[in-house]
Design a protein around this motif. Structure first.
Motif, mmCIF file in Angstrom:
data_model
loop_
_atom_site.group_PDB
_atom_site.id
_atom_site.type_symbol
_atom_site.label_atom_id
_atom_site.label_comp_id
_atom_site.label_asym_id
_atom_site.label_seq_id
_atom_site.Cartn_x
_atom_site.Cartn_y
_atom_site.Cartn_z
ATOM 1 N N PRO A 95 0.907 -1.330 0.037
ATOM 2 C CA PRO A 95 -0.072 0.111 -0.161
ATOM 3 C C PRO A 95 0.961 1.194 0.031
ATOM 4 O O PRO A 95 1.773 1.496 0.662
ATOM 5 C CB PRO A 95 -0.928 -0.011 1.294
ATOM 6 N N TRP A 201 0.095 -5.032 5.828
ATOM 7 C CA TRP A 201 -0.333 -4.712 4.482
ATOM 8 C C TRP A 201 -2.028 -4.525 4.459
ATOM 9 O O TRP A 201 -2.590 -3.448 3.999
ATOM 10 C CB TRP A 201 -0.285 -6.142 3.630
ATOM 11 N N THR A 205 -3.784 -1.028 3.485
ATOM 12 C CA THR A 205 -4.658 -0.919 2.444
ATOM 13 C C THR A 205 -6.262 -0.305 2.820
ATOM 14 O O THR A 205 -6.761 0.335 2.221
ATOM 15 C CB THR A 205 -4.966 -2.581 2.018
ATOM 16 N N MET A 210 -8.799 0.103 -1.507
ATOM 17 C CA MET A 210 -8.348 -1.155 -2.370
ATOM 18 C C MET A 210 -7.708 -0.471 -3.467
ATOM 19 O O MET A 210 -8.027 0.336 -4.358
ATOM 20 C CB MET A 210 -9.705 -1.747 -2.730
ATOM 21 N N PRO A 211 -6.592 -1.633 -4.073
ATOM 22 C CA PRO A 211 -5.943 -1.088 -4.897
ATOM 23 C C PRO A 211 -6.910 -1.292 -6.452
ATOM 24 O O PRO A 211 -7.539 -2.119 -6.398
ATOM 25 C CB PRO A 211 -5.147 -2.360 -5.186
#
Length: 394
Positions: A95, A201, A205, A210-211
């Motif tokens: 992140p 992680w 996040t 969220m990616p």
């Protein structure tokens, strides 16, 4: 600060020393994206194997030297002969990776290259790059999208463009299929379990979101006119030929680098169109039966002459590796996975520590072989093991 850096160098003096911790702190799907290639991972493994077979033949009796790693390329001066290679899904692997790498690069005066398919947008990262950023273009078949990406990058202060050639189609990336890698990560029990095992992680996040492919989100409603397909992140249709490259060069107001070349004839033709060539097999992620770019580097250097800029990546994990590439004819080495290993192991300070390891290793080698600067390194002599296949190595 110096004491803190020294303690880290004592605990993690090599990139490989951070590897076990990075794997523990990254969810399985994120680690698989970082550490996998394609096919049977042969190209990725060969990239590393071939570097181990190159050895130095140093000359001594030169007295004591002070190593100066400053490097000039494309009319720009950097503090070291390496930069951060473009990497997709960086925010999935760790992140905030893009922001951390950008800030570190500016502070240490090395280039950071933002990928089209990073998880942070062009506009998110531009302000952190002090007008010195590099932007990597996956060339969309839709030229309206291409032109808008270039406009956005220039308006956000990126001054060097890296056009990627070695992605004519998606690779199979079998390990990613097995791991269920996607952006954003799929909301299932397996991914939830792996994320729970990696609280740093997961917390990062939760804080950052969220990616997703934030640069490409703008184009999600665009339809490919010829196929009627949605343009979605790394799944967008890509296209590149020499005419397309000429158009890009006319649009971009700054240096253009052509990335992903693996053939001398392509390099020779590129010399007439762009400002630098970038040898790469995509870190072993696209074509599993590809040679290492190191194998063509000496021949490309000979054909392009001594002054045309050559960059290289794929399999470089140490200062030793970087110096070997310089001796074989490269002007600059781009490094990807080691920086993500540093972030995974140590969080954002891992970006700085990875830089410090690489630079310290280069400086030590320069002192050991009595090379005062990067230009002198390029004159040093190399040898190879009996199984190595490079011809006419200097």
């Amino acid at each position: 600060m110096i004491f803190f850096m020294t303690k880290l160098l004592d605990k993690y003096p090599r990139i490989s020393d951070m590897l076990p911790k990075a794997k523990r702190r990254m969810p399985h799907f994120a680690a698989e994206y970082l550490f996998s290639g394609t096919g049977y991972d042969l190209a990725m493994e060969y990239n590393e194997k071939i570097l181990k077979e190159i050895l130095f033949v140093p000359r001594y009796l030169k007295g004591i030297v002070e190593a100066d790693t400053k490097t000039n390329i494309l009319g720009r001066s950097y503090e070291a002969p390496f930069g951060i290679a473009p990497m997709g899904l960086t925010g999935l692997m760790w992140p905030g990776a893009e922001e951390a790498l950008a800030k570190m690069a500016v502070k240490n005066n090395i280039p950071f290259t933002l990928s089209t398919v990073a998880c942070a947008s062009i506009e998110d990262i531009g302000p952190h790059l002090d007008g010195k950023g590099w932007f990597q273009l996956y060339p969309p078949i839709d030229k309206e999208i291409r032109n808008d990406l270039l406009r956005r990058a220039q308006n956000s202060g990126y001054d060097v463009l890296v056009v990627t050639a070695d992605i004519p189609s998606q690779s199979r990336r079998e390990r990613l299929r097995i791991a269920g890698v996607s952006v954003p990560p799929k909301n299932n029990i397996r991914n939830f379990y792996h994320a729970m095992l990696c609280p740093s992680w997961s917390l990062g996040t939760l804080v950052r979101g969220m990616p997703q492919f934030r640069t490409m989100n703008k184009y999600n409603q665009f339809m490919n006119k010829s196929k009627g397909e949605k343009v979605l992140g790394s799944g967008m249709k890509r296209f590149l030929d020499w005419k397309y490259l000429e158009e890009v060069k006319e649009i971009w107001k700054g240096p253009v680098i052509l990335k992903g070349l693996m053939h001398i004839e392509d390099a020779l033709r590129a010399k007439e169109l762009v400002d630098a060539v970038y040898l790469s097999n995509h870190g072993g992620r696209q074509l599993d039966i590809s040679a290492s770019p190191l194998q063509i580097l000496p021949d490309v250097r000979r054909e392009l002459g001594p002054d045309f800029p050559i960059l290289i990546d794929s399999g470089f994990y140490s200062g030793q590796d970087i110096v070997k590439a310089l001796m074989l004819g490269a002007d600059f080495v781009m490094v990807g996975r080691p920086f993500m290993i540093g972030l995974g192991a140590l969080g954002h300070k891992g970006a700085f520590h990875t830089h410090d390891i690489l630079k310290d290793e280069i400086e030590n080698i320069m002192e050991q072989i009595c090379s005062p600067n990067i230009e002198d390194i390029k004159k040093q002599k190399l040898s190879v093991t009996k199984d190595f296949s490079l011809k006419d190595i200097k």
